[in-house]
Scaffold this active site. Structure first.
Site, PDB file in Angstrom:
ATOM      1  CG  HIS A 216       2.112  -8.660  -2.868  1.00 48.05           C
ATOM      2  ND1 HIS A 216       2.504  -9.580  -3.810  1.00 48.05           N
ATOM      3  CD2 HIS A 216       3.070  -7.683  -2.877  1.00 48.05           C
ATOM      4  CE1 HIS A 216       3.648  -9.199  -4.353  1.00 48.05           C
ATOM      5  NE2 HIS A 216       4.016  -8.041  -3.815  1.00 48.05           N
ATOM      6  CE  LYS A 220       3.364  -1.121  -5.077  1.00 52.19           C
ATOM      7  NZ  LYS A 220       4.694  -1.746  -5.223  1.00 52.19           N
ATOM      8  CG  HIS A 275       1.321  -6.534   1.301  1.00 54.78           C
ATOM      9  ND1 HIS A 275       0.151  -6.029   0.796  1.00 54.78           N
ATOM     10  CD2 HIS A 275       2.317  -5.978   0.564  1.00 54.78           C
ATOM     11  CE1 HIS A 275       0.428  -5.200  -0.207  1.00 54.78           C
ATOM     12  NE2 HIS A 275       1.762  -5.147  -0.362  1.00 54.78           N
ATOM     13  CG  ASP A 304       6.381  -6.903  -1.076  1.00 52.61           C
ATOM     14  OD1 ASP A 304       6.843  -6.965  -2.237  1.00 52.61           O
ATOM     15  OD2 ASP A 304       5.804  -5.902  -0.614  1.00 52.61           O
TER      16      ASP A 304
END
Lengths: 362, 117
Positions: A216, A220, A275, A304
């Site tokens: 997910h 990053k 997400h 999350d």
């Protein structure tokens, strides 16, 4: 599987003389079991089962005739386990075609010679053993392929996990975030599978969500350290940069088209991109609303969020489970699907157990 | 009489018969068994009784066995009877000469087999 020697030839003819002749012709190659009628033949086939290498069958017999034996076979064990050769005085096309279409291998016409019978029987048997051998080879190969596929799938999951761990390490997160998000996602997905059939989740889908959820935050990797690792509050501009990780992840995965099969990759991409969407449409990056947000992304979103709240981050302390539940259910982290909130509440015990198990400091 | 002489007497083909029966000894054994089983008697009886199903079955069997034993003339004579028995309508008036022919061939074969050494 136990390998049985195929050494029996069943010879079915009501005429003793014919049986004697055939026994004489075949006894050097087989243990011959002579039968005087169809009934005896059926009994012999049941007695010797997998040892039967071949059957020679007369058509016209009193009582149960050759046709009846064929019918019996096709309605029970099926024709095709061993070759059947018809011994026949009949020579019309109709008879032959009727027998061949029933699965008979060959014909031996009366009068028969020794060499002809031996050759036909040998040919039929070797053809069958070749075919059976091929089937065994194919079965064995299929098993190898299945095993390799399984290992490939396991490798895939490992690679995904490693990638996720790299991203996680760079985020300076506690180390088990990915592992916990996977676990929470599975708990929620299983609840949805069992209680909300409208989402069409089955065991396979649940497993896919479990594995795919690891990715997910993969986007990053493209977000600058300065923003990603900044302690304390982000400026609105910085937050906009963080939000890009969803689209980045989606784009990274798009470059993996050749690596994974379509459905699984789509699932991963959905999770990466969506997400952070919210039920009321106030999430990002696309502002999707309600069930326009793919269910996998909705599930990972709750997982999350719960983990982010209950663990320490560079910008915040960890909240207690009680507080996290209160915040998520109270809408402080944005709105979620009410069905998932039900699942989240119902599964609290499982969430807590998993959290305790994966607590690195504990 | 030797087996070879038997086939010569009956107008059969000795060489062909050996391709089915391997050797004189086995041929002799089978021929004698053929006589002992009296398949012909059963067939004649069935024709006499007008028992169509049995007549067909016995003549069918006899035809196959006779041809396998290389008793070709008997086989052909019985084959004609078998075709008559197969056909329901024809059987009502089976031509007596066909039965007589088969009887004669059988008697010839039987006496030759009896004289085998």
């Amino acid at each position: 599987m136990e390998e049985l020697k195929k050494d029996i030839a069943v010879v079915v003819d009501d005429m003793e003389l014919n049986r004697d002749l055939l026994v004489m012709m075949l006894e050097q190659d087989y243990t011959v079991v002579p039968c005087g009628d169809g009934l005896e033949a059926v009994k012999a086939l049941e007695t010797y089962r997998d040892r039967v290498a071949v059957m020679l069958l007369d058509l016209i017999m009193p009582g149960m005739d050759g046709y009846a034996v064929l019918e019996h076979l096709s309605s029970t064990v099926g024709i095709g386990r061993f070759p059947i050769l018809i011994i026949s005085g009949e020579s019309d096309v109709e008879t032959e075609s009727k027998c061949l279409s029933a699965g008979v291998t060959d014909f031996i016409k009366k009068p028969f010679t020794i060499e002809l019978v031996r050759h036909r029987v040998r040919n039929a048997v070797s053809l069958y053993s070749y075919r059976n051998h091929l089937e065994e080879i194919v079965d064995a190969q299929t098993e190898v392929l299945r095993e390799q596929n399984k290992r490939l799938a396991e490798m895939n999951d490992r690679i995904v996990e490693v990638l996720a761990n790299i991203v996680e390490a760079r985020n300076l997160e506690s180390g088990s975030h990915v592992k916990r998000v996977k676990g929470y996602s599975r708990i929620l997905a299983e609840y949805v599978r069992d209680h909300y059939p409208e989402y069409g989740l089955d065991d396979a889908k649940v497993a896919e969500i479990f594995h795919a959820s690891a990715m997910h935050d993969i986007g990053k990797i493209r977000v600058s350290d300065v923003v990603l690792l900044k302690p304390g509050r982000l400026t609105p501009e910085e937050f906009e940069l963080i939000k890009l990780h969803c689209v980045y992840g989606y784009e990274i995965l798009e470059g993996c088209r050749t690596l994974w099969d379509g459905d699984y990759l789509d699932l991963c991409m959905q999770i990466c991109r969506h997400h952070h969407e919210k039920w009321d449409g106030r999430g990002y990056p696309d502002g999707l609303k309600g069930d326009d947000i793919p269910i996998a992304a909705q599930i990972v979103s709750v997982a999350d969020c719960f983990d982010a709240l209950t663990t320490e981050r560079v910008y915040k302390k960890a909240f207690t489970v009680d507080k996290a539940y209160e915040m998520i259910l109270g809408g402080e982290c944005g709105q979620f699907n009410p069905k998932l909130m039900k699942a989240f509440s119902e599964c609290r015990e499982k969430f807590e157990r998993l959290k305790a198990e994966t607590e690195p400091e504990a | 009489m030797t087996v070879r002489e038997l086939y010569e007497t009956l107008g059969g083909d000795y060489k062909e018969a050996m391709s089915r029966l391997m050797n004189d000894q086995f041929a002799s054994l089978m021929l004698k068994k053929f006589l002992a089983n009296n398949e012909y008697g059963k067939m004649a009886e069935a024709f006499a009784q007008g028992d169509r199903a049995s007549a067909f079955r016995y003549s069918h069997n006899l035809k196959g066995v006779a041809l396998n034993l290389g008793l070709n003339r008997l086989g052909e004579a019985v084959s004609a009877l078998c075709e008559i028995a197969r056909d329901e309508a024809a059987q009502e008036n089976c031509p007596p000469e066909l039965l007589e022919k088969a009887a004669a061939e059988y008697e010839a074969a039987a006496s030759a087999i009896r004289s085998l050494g």
